[in-house]
Write a protein that holds these residues in place. Structure first.
Motif, short mmCIF file in Angstrom:
data_model
loop_
_atom_site.label_atom_id
_atom_site.label_comp_id
_atom_site.label_asym_id
_atom_site.label_seq_id
_atom_site.Cartn_x
_atom_site.Cartn_y
_atom_site.Cartn_z
N ALA A 1 -20.10 -14.26 18.76
CA ALA A 1 -20.11 -12.79 18.77
C ALA A 1 -19.07 -12.30 17.76
O ALA A 1 -17.98 -12.88 17.66
CB ALA A 1 -19.77 -12.26 20.16
N GLU B 1 -20.55 -8.33 19.65
CA GLU B 1 -22.01 -8.34 19.46
C GLU B 1 -22.42 -9.74 19.03
O GLU B 1 -21.83 -10.28 18.09
CB GLU B 1 -22.42 -7.35 18.35
CG GLU B 1 -22.15 -5.90 18.65
CD GLU B 1 -23.18 -5.28 19.59
OE1 GLU B 1 -24.26 -5.88 19.77
OE2 GLU B 1 -22.87 -4.21 20.15
N LEU B 2 -23.44 -10.30 19.68
CA LEU B 2 -23.92 -11.62 19.26
C LEU B 2 -24.34 -11.55 17.80
O LEU B 2 -25.09 -10.64 17.40
CB LEU B 2 -25.11 -12.06 20.11
CG LEU B 2 -24.81 -12.49 21.55
CD1 LEU B 2 -26.09 -12.91 22.25
CD2 LEU B 2 -23.78 -13.61 21.59
N ALA C 1 -15.88 -14.45 18.81
CA ALA C 1 -15.84 -15.20 20.07
C ALA C 1 -16.85 -16.33 20.02
O ALA C 1 -17.98 -16.14 19.54
CB ALA C 1 -16.16 -14.28 21.24
#
Lengths: 147, 81
Positions: B55, B59-60, B73
């Motif tokens: 992410a 947001e992915l 992340a």
């Protein structure tokens, strides 16, 4: 129904049956509601290679999870004719037999409530960054994966 | 001048890295999500590489370019509910 403020979803530890009962009672004043649908996720004492799960320790990427919960909830209001919806998810340790997820949808009629509840549960399982460590009685663990 | 991003680790990944996050200097070879993922996989010898999602700023985004100050992340499989 959009532009709702993000609601607090995460609760520390298990979700108590009292919280669920209170939540139901809180809707008795909303007499335009004709149907509630409730999903309760309960920690299962799975047996894996001879060892039994005693609890799941939940953690999350909280900032991203809060956004995801909010978006999922917004999309449920767009797709279904809902009066209200609530989502609560545990963080920290939840023992086998205790409740870790509480999804509650209300509508004038049953179909929207039931379908929205199912939609929310599936979206949560697929798209929210929550992680679960399955703890065994011998203090070993493995990481849970949703299928 | 510092040109860095924050990288956060979760669940089974944090268990393997032993830390919940760190600051990573962006270099010529570290410019996008996919390069950062590969770098961390190599650095920490992470398991189940094919299941790791990235992410960028919550947001992915497995491919996007990153810039100074971004929060990256590395996420293991989701297990909510």
């Amino acid at each position: 129904m959009s532009n709702k403020k993000p609601k607090k979803v995460f609760v520390d530890g298990p979700i108590s049956p009292d919280k669920i009962a209170t939540s139901i009672a809180n809707h008795q004043s909303k007499t335009n509601i004709g149907a509630h649908s409730i999903f309760l996720g309960q920690v299962r004492a799975d047996e894996i290679e001879g060892k039994t799960v005693t609890a799941i320790e939940y953690s999350a990427y909280e900032e991203m999870a809060d956004k995801a919960f909010h978006e999922i909830r917004e999309s449920a209001f767009e797709k279904f004719d809902l009066t209200c919806s609530h989502i609560y998810h545990s963080l920290g340790t939840v023992k086998a037999g205790e409740i870790c997820l509480f999804v509650f949808t209300s509508s004038a009629h049953r179909k929207a409530a039931i379908e929205a509840c199912n939609y929310l549960v599936e979206e949560i399982k697929a798209n929210v960054p929550v992680f679960g460590k399955e703890l065994f009685e011998d203090e070993t663990h493995q990481w849970k994966v949703n299928h | 001048m510092s040109n860095s991003v924050t990288v956060k680790y979760f669940g089974a990944i944090a268990e393997q890295t032993g830390i919940s996050g760190e600051t990573l200097e962006l270099t010529h070879d570290l410019q996008n999500a996919s390069q950062i993922k590969a770098y961390c996989i190599h650095k920490y010898n992470l398991n189940d590489q094919e299941t790791i999602q990235v992410a960028i700023n919550q947001e992915l985004n497995d491919q996007g370019t990153v810039k100074e100050g971004d929060e990256i992340a590395l996420l293991p499989p989701f297990a909510g509910g």
